[in-house]
Enzyme design. Structure first.
Site, PDB file in Angstrom:
ATOM      1  N   GLU A 174       0.830  -1.213   0.000  1.00 53.22           N
ATOM      2  CA  GLU A 174       0.000   0.000   0.000  1.00 53.22           C
ATOM      3  C   GLU A 174       0.863   1.261   0.000  1.00 53.22           C
ATOM      4  OE1 GLU A 174      -3.100   0.463  -0.353  1.00 53.22           O
ATOM      5  OE2 GLU A 174      -3.608   2.363   0.575  1.00 53.22           O
TER       6      GLU A 174
ATOM      7  N   THR B  76     -12.381   6.823 -13.178  1.00 55.90           N
ATOM      8  CA  THR B  76     -11.319   6.413 -12.253  1.00 55.90           C
ATOM      9  C   THR B  76     -11.656   5.118 -11.531  1.00 55.90           C
ATOM     10  OG1 THR B  76      -9.756   7.260 -10.615  1.00 55.90           O
ATOM     11  CG2 THR B  76     -12.093   7.721 -10.235  1.00 55.90           C
TER      12      THR B  76
END
Ligand SMILES: *[C@@H]1O[C@H](CO)[C@@H](O)[C@H](O)[C@H]1NC(C)=O
Ligand SMILES: *[C@@H]1O[C@H](CO)[C@@H](O)[C@H](O)[C@H]1NC(C)=O
Ligand SMILES: *[C@@H]1O[C@H](CO)[C@@H](O)[C@H](O)[C@H]1NC(C)=O
Ligand SMILES: *[C@@H]1O[C@H](CO)[C@@H](O)[C@H](O)[C@H]1NC(C)=O
Ligand SMILES: *[C@@H]1O[C@H](CO)[C@@H](O)[C@H](O)[C@H]1NC(C)=O
Ligand SMILES: *[C@@H]1O[C@H](CO)[C@@H](O)[C@H](O)[C@H]1NC(C)=O
Length: 529
Positions: free
Chosen positions: A381, A517
Site C-alpha cells: 500500500e 477512475t
C-alpha cells in the site's frame, strides 16, 4: 484508473491519421501494435469474478460489500449495493449474462432517497465514481455495443433514471458560495455538512460523470455544477500558494472562497485523479475541454522536470516524489499513485507525445518492481525510497529503516504500509503499457500479479484484503472485499488478456470509450482526435 478504446472493423485496427498539427516535439509514434489474446487466462479471471460474485450475492447482496471469512456484509457505501453497481460494467465486458441480469433487475429497486444509516454522510466523490459512474457506464454499454443484454426498454430506462435521481439528491453539495462542492452530504432530506474545505481529487474527479449525465439526459445543470467547480482548479488562487510548480497544485480548497489553503501535493491519494481527469475529459470531448488538456500537459511537464526521482540503490527505477511547497520533496509513494504510468501513457498516445509514453512506461516498470520483489508477488500500500541526487542525510531524504536495509538494497524501495487492499493501479497501468506497445511481457506481468492475488487473497466466500504483502500467505486477512475488486482489478486483469473489443484502449486516435477512475467505461462523444 482510466481508459479508452479501439475501434475494430473486421479484425483490423482502423488507424487514425496523425496530422502534423498535433504532433508534439517528440517523434511520431510507431505504427499501432498488434495484440494477441490469451482466452484461457481471460477465462481464469472470469472464474475469479464469478466466485467473488457468488459469495457476495449469497451472503451480502444487496448490501455494499462482502466480508468473505465471516460470510456477512458491511454497508460502507451507504447501503445501495455498491459491489453490485461496481460489478456491472465488468460483468457486461465479460458477457456474464447471469450476473448482468441479477444486477439489472436490482437497479430499479434502489431507493436513493435514503441511506442504510442517514446519520452517516454520503461522499460526493465515492458516490460519483462508483454509483453514478457504474450506472452511466452500464447505460452506455447496454444502449450501445451490448444492447443484446437488455431485458427490456423499461429496465434500460430505469438505469439512467436512477443515475439522475441520485444526482438530484447529491447536487446540494455544490450549493456553496464558491461553487466548490462540500464532499460530505447527508440524506433524508439531502443537505450538506459544515465542512470548510474539500480536496483536489474529490473536487476534480466529478467532471466526467456529471458531464456525461447532462449529455445523456439533456439537463445541462449537472455539467454546469461540476464545470463551475473545476474552473477554479484550472485557474487556482492564490497563485503562489496554489501552484507550487506549473500545473501542479496544492490539496485543500476553502469552499467559501474557492482558494487553496496549502501547497502540498503530488500524484498520491488526495490529489491523484484530478490530473487523471484533465486528460480523460479531453478524450471524452476534444472540442469542449482543450483547457483541461493544456493544464494536464503543464502538470506532466512539471512532474517529469521536478518530481521524477531515482532510488540510490536502484537508479534504474523511476518514481514520482510528493511535495510540500516548492523545493521540498518527499520520497514516498504507494499503490494508489501507481495509476500514474497508465495516465502518462494514455495522454502521450492521444497527444502524440512519445516522450510521455516512454516516461509512463518507466513508471509502469518501477511499480511492477513493487510486485516482483515481495514474498507474495503483490505490491504494498505504501513505500518510500532515498533519492539519488538530493543530500542523503537531509531530513527529507532519509535512508531505509535498519530492518529493511537489505530489502532496500535489492528492491529499490522500502515498505511503509504492508497492506494490499485489492487495489487495481499496478495492473491498470500495466494494461495501458500493453495497449501502447503490444508487448506480451506486460500480459505476463498482469497474469503473474493476478495469480499472486488469486492465490494469496482467496478465502472463504471470496477474496480479502491482506495485512502483509511481504510474508508468504499475506500475514492475516482483514475479512473485507472492497467493491473496486469487481470494478477494477478483475476488469483490467481480464481486458489485458481478452480479445479485441470496442472498449479496448487504442494506441491510435480512435478511442470510443474512456474509463472513469473506477474503471467504468464511458462513451466518448467528441470527435476523434
Ligand atoms: C442487508 O442484508 C440483510 C440480510 O440479507 C437484509 O436484511 C438487509 O435488508 C440488507 N440491507 C440493505 C441495506 O439492503
Ligand atoms: C425520492 O424523492 C423524490 C423527490 O421527493 C420522489 O419523486 C421519488 O418518488 C422518491 N423515490 C422513492 C423511491 O421514494
Ligand atoms: C518541508 O516539508 C516538511 C513536511 O514534510 C516540513 O516539516 C518542513 O518544514 C518543510 N521545509 C521547508 C523548508 O519548507
Ligand atoms: C550530512 O550531515 C552532515 C552534518 O550533519 C554534513 O556535514 C554533511 O555534509 C551531510 N551530507 C550530505 C550528503 O548532505
Ligand atoms: C485461482 O484460485 C482458485 C481457488 O484457489 C483456483 O482453483 C484456481 O486454479 C486459481 N487460478 C489460477 C489461474 O491460478
Ligand atoms: C486475523 O484476522 C481476523 C479477521 O479476519 C481476526 O479475527 C484475527 O484476530 C486476526 N489475527 C491476528 C493474529 O491479528
Amino acid at each position: 484508473m482510466a481508459s479508452f478504446t479501439s475501434l475494430l472493423v473486421g479484425g483490423l485496427a482502423v488507424l487514425g491519421c496523425i496530422s502534423p498539427a498535433n504532433a508534439g516535439p517528440a517523434q511520431a509514434r510507431p505504427r499501432a501494435p498488434s495484440y494477441q489474446a490469451y482466452p484461457e487466462r481471460a477465462a481464469a479471471v472470469m472464474e475469479a469474478f464469478d466466485r467473488a460474485w457468488d459469495g457476495y450475492y449469497q451472503y451480502a447482496f444487496p448490501n455494499d460489500s462482502l466480508k468473505p471469512i465471516s460470510k456477512s456484509f458491511e454497508n460502507d457505501r451507504n447501503g445501495w449495493g455498491a459491489s453490485a453497481i461496481d460489478a456491472l460494467s465488468t460483468a457486461l465486458i465479460m458477457g456474464d449474462k447471469k450476473v448482468i441480469d441479477q444486477i439489472v433487475d436490482y437497479i430499479p429497486t434502489i431507493n436513493f432517497n435514503k441511506t442504510n444509516d442517514d446519520s452517516v454522510p454520503v461522499s460526493l466523490f465515492e458516490t460519483t465514481i462508483r454509483y453514478l459512474g457504474g450506472l452511466l457506464s452500464a447505460h452506455d454499454l447496454l444502449s450501445g455495443p451490448l444492447n443484446n443484454y437488455v431485458g427490456s426498454e423499461e429496465k434500460l430506462a430505469a438505469i439512467l433514471d436512477q443515475a439522475e435521481h441520485l444526482a438530484e439528491n447529491l447536487k446540494v453539495a455544490f450549493n456553496t458560495k464558491s461553487g466548490i462542492p462540500i464532499n460530505d452530504v447527508l440524506f433524508g432530506p439531502p443537505r450538506v455538512t459544515d465542512e470548510k474545505t474539500n480536496g483536489l481529487a474529490t473536487i476534480g474527479t466529478l467532471i466526467l460523470e456529471w458531464t456525461r449525465l447532462s449529455d445523456k439526459t439533456g439537463n445541462k445543470e449537472y455539467a454546469e455544477l461540476a464545470q463551475r467547480a473545476e474552473s477554479q482548479l484550472l485557474l487556482p488562487q492564490p497563485r503562489a500558494l496554489a501552484e507550487p510548480y506549473p500545473g501542479l497544485l496544492g490539496t485543500n480548497v476553502d469552499v467559501e472562497t474557492g482558494e487553496f489553503v496549502d501547497s502540498v501535493g503530488g500524484w498520491n491519494g488526495g490529489t491523484d485523479s484530478f490530473y487523471e481527469y484533465l486528460i480523460k475529459i479531453y478524450i471524452y470531448d476534444t472540442s469542449r475541454f482543450t483547457k483541461h488538456k493544456n493544464r494536464w500537459v503543464d502538470a506532466i511537464d512539471s512532474s517529469i522536470k521536478y518530481l521524477a526521482s531515482h532510488p540510490t540503490s536502484r537508479p534504474d527505477l523511476t518514481f514520482l516524489a510528493a511535495y510540500q511547497g516548492n523545493n521540498n520533496l518527499t520520497f514516498r509513494s504507494g499503490h494508489l499513485a501507481c495509476f500514474d504510468g497508465g495516465n502518462f501513457i494514455l495522454g502521450g498516445l492521444v497527444l502524440d507525445r512519445q516522450d510521455y509514453v516512454n516516461f509512463g512506461l518507466a513508471l509502469v516498470d518501477s511499480c511492477h518492481e513493487t510486485y516482483a520483489t515481495t514474498a507474495t508477488g503483490i505490491g504494498p500500500e505504501g513505500f518510500a525510497w532515498q533519492d539519488n541526487k538530493v543530500g542523503f542525510n537531509a531530513t527529507n531524504n532519509p535512508g531505509p529503516p535498519a530492518e529493511q536495509s537489505d530489502f532496500y538494497a535489492d528492491a529499490g524501495y522500502w515498505i511503509t504500509s504492508s497492506y494490499y487492499i485489492l487495489r487495481p493501479e499496478v495492473i491498470e497501468s500495466i494494461y495501458y503499457a500493453y495497449r501502447a506497445t503490444g508487448d506480451s511481457k506486460y500480459q505476463d506481468w498482469a497474469w503473474e500479479a493476478f495469480k499472486a492475488i488469486n492465490e494469496t487473497c482467496s478465502v472463504g466466500a471470496g477474496f480479502s484484503e491482506i495485512e502483509n504483502v511481504n510474508v508468504k500467505g499475506g500475514g492475516n486477512f482483514t475479512d473485507f472485499q472492497d467493491s473496486f475488486w469487481f470494478a477494477e482489478v478483475l476488469k483490467y486483469s481480464y481486458l489485458i488478456q481478452a480479445e479485441e473489443a470496442p472498449w479496448q484502449i487504442s494506441a491510435d486516435h480512435d478511442n470510443e470509450w474512456v474509463f472513469n477512475t473506477e474503471a467504468h467505461p464511458m462513451k466518448v462523444v467528441g470527435k476523434h482526435i
